[in-house]
Design a protein around this motif. Structure first.
Motif, PDB file in Angstrom:
ATOM      1  N   MET A 174       0.806  -1.273  -0.107  1.00  0.00           N
ATOM      2  CA  MET A 174       0.253  -0.049   0.072  1.00  0.00           C
ATOM      3  C   MET A 174       1.046   1.259   0.071  1.00  0.00           C
ATOM      4  O   MET A 174       0.476   2.086  -0.603  1.00  0.00           O
ATOM      5  CB  MET A 174      -1.003  -0.015   1.192  1.00  0.00           C
ATOM      6  N   PRO A 175       2.034   1.323   0.667  1.00  0.00           N
ATOM      7  CA  PRO A 175       2.794   2.563   0.838  1.00  0.00           C
ATOM      8  C   PRO A 175       3.017   2.873  -0.753  1.00  0.00           C
ATOM      9  O   PRO A 175       3.139   3.988  -1.198  1.00  0.00           O
ATOM     10  CB  PRO A 175       3.923   2.231   1.512  1.00  0.00           C
ATOM     11  N   ALA A 176       3.720   1.985  -1.383  1.00  0.00           N
ATOM     12  CA  ALA A 176       4.248   2.092  -2.869  1.00  0.00           C
ATOM     13  C   ALA A 176       2.789   2.569  -3.770  1.00  0.00           C
ATOM     14  O   ALA A 176       2.979   3.481  -4.652  1.00  0.00           O
ATOM     15  CB  ALA A 176       4.695   0.760  -3.382  1.00  0.00           C
ATOM     16  N   PHE A 177       1.652   2.053  -3.438  1.00  0.00           N
ATOM     17  CA  PHE A 177       0.573   2.431  -4.201  1.00  0.00           C
ATOM     18  C   PHE A 177       0.193   4.094  -4.025  1.00  0.00           C
ATOM     19  O   PHE A 177       0.043   4.636  -4.895  1.00  0.00           O
ATOM     20  CB  PHE A 177      -0.582   1.814  -3.823  1.00  0.00           C
ATOM     21  N   PHE A 178       0.284   4.328  -2.641  1.00  0.00           N
ATOM     22  CA  PHE A 178       0.119   5.867  -2.434  1.00  0.00           C
ATOM     23  C   PHE A 178       1.029   6.715  -3.054  1.00  0.00           C
ATOM     24  O   PHE A 178       0.892   7.893  -3.624  1.00  0.00           O
ATOM     25  CB  PHE A 178       0.234   6.115  -0.839  1.00  0.00           C
ATOM     26  N   LEU A 179       2.700   6.298  -3.023  1.00  0.00           N
ATOM     27  CA  LEU A 179       3.415   6.983  -3.476  1.00  0.00           C
ATOM     28  C   LEU A 179       3.231   7.036  -5.140  1.00  0.00           C
ATOM     29  O   LEU A 179       3.624   8.049  -5.844  1.00  0.00           O
ATOM     30  CB  LEU A 179       4.826   6.314  -3.319  1.00  0.00           C
ATOM     31  N   GLY A 180       2.873   6.034  -5.888  1.00  0.00           N
ATOM     32  CA  GLY A 180       2.565   5.879  -7.292  1.00  0.00           C
ATOM     33  C   GLY A 180       1.769   6.896  -7.516  1.00  0.00           C
ATOM     34  O   GLY A 180       1.810   7.747  -8.518  1.00  0.00           O
ATOM     35  N   ILE A 181       0.491   6.809  -6.808  1.00  0.00           N
ATOM     36  CA  ILE A 181      -0.437   7.783  -7.324  1.00  0.00           C
ATOM     37  C   ILE A 181      -0.417   9.227  -7.054  1.00  0.00           C
ATOM     38  O   ILE A 181      -0.443  10.153  -7.542  1.00  0.00           O
ATOM     39  CB  ILE A 181      -1.746   7.601  -6.365  1.00  0.00           C
ATOM     40  N   GLY A 182       0.612   9.383  -5.799  1.00  0.00           N
ATOM     41  CA  GLY A 182       1.025  11.024  -5.803  1.00  0.00           C
ATOM     42  C   GLY A 182       2.050  11.453  -6.744  1.00  0.00           C
ATOM     43  O   GLY A 182       1.837  12.613  -7.120  1.00  0.00           O
ATOM     44  N   PHE A 183       2.774  10.394  -7.345  1.00  0.00           N
ATOM     45  CA  PHE A 183       3.675  10.962  -8.303  1.00  0.00           C
ATOM     46  C   PHE A 183       2.891  11.227  -9.597  1.00  0.00           C
ATOM     47  O   PHE A 183       3.190  12.119 -10.336  1.00  0.00           O
ATOM     48  CB  PHE A 183       4.769   9.801  -8.658  1.00  0.00           C
ATOM     49  N   ILE A 184       2.076  10.292  -9.995  1.00  0.00           N
ATOM     50  CA  ILE A 184       1.234  10.549 -11.083  1.00  0.00           C
ATOM     51  C   ILE A 184       0.398  11.805 -10.874  1.00  0.00           C
ATOM     52  O   ILE A 184       0.372  12.754 -12.038  1.00  0.00           O
ATOM     53  CB  ILE A 184       0.187   9.542 -11.355  1.00  0.00           C
ATOM     54  N   CYS A 185      -0.231  12.129  -9.787  1.00  0.00           N
ATOM     55  CA  CYS A 185      -0.653  13.364  -9.604  1.00  0.00           C
ATOM     56  C   CYS A 185       0.274  14.626  -9.934  1.00  0.00           C
ATOM     57  O   CYS A 185      -0.203  15.830 -10.397  1.00  0.00           O
ATOM     58  CB  CYS A 185      -1.591  13.456  -8.314  1.00  0.00           C
ATOM     59  N   LEU A 186       1.426  14.347  -9.310  1.00  0.00           N
ATOM     60  CA  LEU A 186       2.176  15.344  -9.219  1.00  0.00           C
ATOM     61  C   LEU A 186       2.753  15.868 -10.799  1.00  0.00           C
ATOM     62  O   LEU A 186       2.724  17.079 -11.253  1.00  0.00           O
ATOM     63  CB  LEU A 186       3.821  15.343  -8.657  1.00  0.00           C
ATOM     64  N   VAL A 187       3.036  14.693 -11.356  1.00  0.00           N
ATOM     65  CA  VAL A 187       3.389  14.868 -12.881  1.00  0.00           C
ATOM     66  C   VAL A 187       2.280  15.563 -13.756  1.00  0.00           C
ATOM     67  O   VAL A 187       2.540  16.458 -14.546  1.00  0.00           O
ATOM     68  CB  VAL A 187       3.804  13.589 -13.467  1.00  0.00           C
ATOM     69  N   THR A 188       0.903  14.952 -13.523  1.00  0.00           N
ATOM     70  CA  THR A 188      -0.135  15.584 -14.376  1.00  0.00           C
ATOM     71  C   THR A 188      -0.563  17.189 -13.996  1.00  0.00           C
ATOM     72  O   THR A 188      -0.785  17.643 -14.684  1.00  0.00           O
ATOM     73  CB  THR A 188      -1.362  14.865 -13.936  1.00  0.00           C
ATOM     74  N   ALA A 189      -0.306  17.331 -12.709  1.00  0.00           N
ATOM     75  CA  ALA A 189      -0.725  18.859 -12.119  1.00  0.00           C
ATOM     76  C   ALA A 189       0.479  19.709 -12.897  1.00  0.00           C
ATOM     77  O   ALA A 189       0.323  20.818 -13.233  1.00  0.00           O
ATOM     78  CB  ALA A 189      -0.379  18.834 -10.603  1.00  0.00           C
ATOM     79  N   ALA A 190       2.002  19.290 -12.903  1.00  0.00           N
ATOM     80  CA  ALA A 190       2.734  19.949 -13.516  1.00  0.00           C
ATOM     81  C   ALA A 190       2.533  20.269 -14.963  1.00  0.00           C
ATOM     82  O   ALA A 190       2.842  21.201 -15.535  1.00  0.00           O
ATOM     83  CB  ALA A 190       4.159  19.243 -13.279  1.00  0.00           C
ATOM     84  N   VAL A 191       2.310  19.039 -15.762  1.00  0.00           N
ATOM     85  CA  VAL A 191       1.647  19.257 -16.939  1.00  0.00           C
ATOM     86  C   VAL A 191       0.637  20.067 -17.292  1.00  0.00           C
ATOM     87  O   VAL A 191       0.642  21.065 -18.439  1.00  0.00           O
ATOM     88  CB  VAL A 191       1.464  17.894 -17.681  1.00  0.00           C
ATOM     89  N   GLY A 192      -0.032  20.306 -16.448  1.00  0.00           N
ATOM     90  CA  GLY A 192      -1.224  21.223 -16.239  1.00  0.00           C
ATOM     91  C   GLY A 192      -1.081  22.732 -15.831  1.00  0.00           C
ATOM     92  O   GLY A 192      -1.886  23.329 -15.732  1.00  0.00           O
ATOM     93  N   ASP A 193       0.220  22.891 -15.521  1.00  0.00           N
ATOM     94  CA  ASP A 193       0.651  23.936 -15.043  1.00  0.00           C
ATOM     95  C   ASP A 193      -0.043  24.369 -13.515  1.00  0.00           C
ATOM     96  O   ASP A 193      -0.244  25.688 -13.257  1.00  0.00           O
ATOM     97  CB  ASP A 193       0.379  25.315 -15.915  1.00  0.00           C
ATOM     98  N   HIS A 194      -0.369  23.362 -12.677  1.00  0.00           N
ATOM     99  CA  HIS A 194      -0.713  23.611 -11.539  1.00  0.00           C
ATOM    100  C   HIS A 194       0.288  22.909 -10.539  1.00  0.00           C
ATOM    101  O   HIS A 194      -0.171  21.868  -9.743  1.00  0.00           O
ATOM    102  CB  HIS A 194      -1.975  22.975 -11.174  1.00  0.00           C
ATOM    103  N   VAL A 195       1.514  23.362 -10.492  1.00  0.00           N
ATOM    104  CA  VAL A 195       2.617  22.430  -9.891  1.00  0.00           C
ATOM    105  C   VAL A 195       2.337  22.542  -8.287  1.00  0.00           C
ATOM    106  O   VAL A 195       2.539  21.543  -7.359  1.00  0.00           O
ATOM    107  CB  VAL A 195       4.152  23.001 -10.039  1.00  0.00           C
ATOM    108  N   GLY A 196       1.653  23.467  -7.593  1.00  0.00           N
ATOM    109  CA  GLY A 196       1.509  23.697  -6.237  1.00  0.00           C
ATOM    110  C   GLY A 196       0.509  22.694  -5.749  1.00  0.00           C
ATOM    111  O   GLY A 196       0.773  21.988  -4.614  1.00  0.00           O
TER     112      GLY A 196
END
Length: 118
Positions: A1-23
């Motif tokens: 489960m910890p790896a799942f949460f990290l993976g989802i967090g990373f995907i959200c970070l990358v997606t937000a950065a692509v959408g210009d919402h890094v914060g």
């Protein structure tokens, strides 16, 4: 489960950065890292947590199912409140009504499938 949460967090970070919402991406990633660290800490210190994750028995599985059901209820109620608030503010309620419709249809379909299975 910890790896799942990290993976989802990373995907959200990358997606937000692509959408210009890094914060927002950093905020979500930070929360996911905290959840992962908490779960990792529990796994090292809590025998009941280790038992539930490594060798789950019937009771552990039932607790897990109830936890996920609780998460679903909380998210559905949150989407319902956001939908009502959006409508009250004079907006369309989009995307909240889509999430509510998907939740309602998924509930009916899952009830039907699970009734056949059990």
């Amino acid at each position: 489960m910890p790896a799942f949460f990290l993976g989802i967090g990373f995907i959200c970070l990358v997606t937000a950065a692509v959408g210009d919402h890094v914060g927002i991406g950093l905020l979500v990633f930070g929360v996911m890292v905290l959840c992962s660290l908490t779960m990792f800490g529990l796994a090292r210190r809590s025998p009941s947590y280790r038992e539930a994750v490594e060798h789950p028995d019937e009771r552990s599985r039932l607790i897990n199912v109830h936890a996920w059901a609780g998460v679903g209820v909380i998210l559905t109620v949150g989407n319902l409140c956001a939908f009502i608030g959006d409508l009250a503010s004079g907006r369309t309620g989009n995307p909240y009504y889509w999430m509510l419709m998907v939740a309602a249809v998924a509930y009916v379909v899952l009830i039907r499938l699970l009734r056949r299975r059990f």
